[in-house]
Write an enzyme that holds these catalytic residues in place. Structure first.
Site, PDB file in Angstrom:
ATOM      1  N   ASP A 147      -6.856  -0.749   1.556  1.00 12.89           N
ATOM      2  CA  ASP A 147      -6.685  -0.710   3.114  1.00 12.89           C
ATOM      3  C   ASP A 147      -7.923  -1.354   3.544  1.00 12.89           C
ATOM      4  O   ASP A 147      -8.717  -1.800   2.763  1.00 12.89           O
ATOM      5  CB  ASP A 147      -6.014   0.525   3.720  1.00 12.89           C
ATOM      6  CG  ASP A 147      -7.431   1.484   3.725  1.00 12.89           C
ATOM      7  OD1 ASP A 147      -8.350   1.077   2.905  1.00 12.89           O
ATOM      8  OD2 ASP A 147      -7.190   2.629   4.330  1.00 12.89           O
ATOM      9  N   LYS A 163       0.892  -1.097  -0.056  1.00 12.17           N
ATOM     10  CA  LYS A 163       0.025  -0.146   0.103  1.00 12.17           C
ATOM     11  C   LYS A 163       0.863   1.094  -0.055  1.00 12.17           C
ATOM     12  O   LYS A 163       0.575   2.138  -0.662  1.00 12.17           O
ATOM     13  CB  LYS A 163      -0.891   0.027   1.309  1.00 12.17           C
ATOM     14  CG  LYS A 163      -1.823   1.496   1.113  1.00 12.17           C
ATOM     15  CD  LYS A 163      -2.385   1.402   2.666  1.00 12.17           C
ATOM     16  CE  LYS A 163      -3.033   2.757   2.954  1.00 12.17           C
ATOM     17  NZ  LYS A 163      -3.545   2.883   4.544  1.00 12.17           N
TER      18      LYS A 163
END
Length: 207
Positions: A138, A120
């Site tokens: 997420d 991420k």
């Protein structure tokens, strides 16, 4: 999920949350990478409060590498998990200096090999630094994309691949912050506030 439904959802998100996100204070690529690392499990406000003191105390990577970890901790105490992040920052800067001549690499593989940099963080860095399209997943993106029918994957990597197929590439970089904002305020993990949700009429959770 039809293309028309996806188009309507994306238009609603653009209208509600905008198409650009204000970035963290930074002057160099390595500072941007560190700022994104700090943002994991923290709010943008917490990170923004820490950055001025951090950059003032440590204007270059070598100062971070040479500093006691406790000194780094003191500069980022407003950030969640600051003790772990201070150690990761120190090691990451050491790797950048020793393995990359002080330059931040520009591939997912090289970035994720750095301490404290997950997929991420790497994708967000490439998007913010170089506008390289990428979907970051997420907990908010994972939850909401499944609720509205964009994805069915059982882990973030599977959902990332599904979203890259479902969404136009020009929306990849902004879907993350849009769904984070939506997940924090409306479609929360503990309780979804469907009566106030701009996506309620498309949500499969309510069908």
């Amino acid at each position: 999920m039809t293309k028309q439904k996806t188009k309507q959802i994306l238009e609603a998100l653009d209208k509600e949350y905008g198409v650009t996100k204000e970035g963290f204070v930074h002057e160099t690529d390595w500072q941007l990478l560190i700022a994104i690392m700090l943002s994991a499990q923290s709010t943008d406000k917490q990170v923004d409060e820490a950055l001025p003191d951090l950059w003032n105390t440590f204007p270059d990577m070598k100062k971070i590498v040479d500093a006691p970890v406790e000194e780094i901790e003191n500069s980022i105490k407003s950030v969640g998990l600051y003790k772990v992040k201070a150690k990761n920052m120190k090691k990451c800067c050491e790797q950048l200096l020793q393995q990359h001549a002080g330059k931040v690499p520009v591939t997912i593989e090289e970035l994720t090999a750095l301490t404290g940099v997950g997929r991420k963080t790497a994708t967000l860095f490439l998007a913010d630094a170089y506008e390289i399209p990428g979907v970051t997943v997420d907990t908010h993106v994972f939850r909401i994309s499944k609720r509205i029918g964009w994805a069915k994957g059982k882990n973030p990597v599977q959902v990332e691949q599904e979203l890259m197929k479902a969404l136009p590439k020009e929306h990849w970089n902004r879907i993350n912050f849009q769904l984070i904002y939506h997940g924090r305020s409306i479609c929360t993990a503990r309780k979804s506030h469907c009566n106030n949700c701009i996506l309620e009429k498309w949500c499969e959770k309510n069908l």
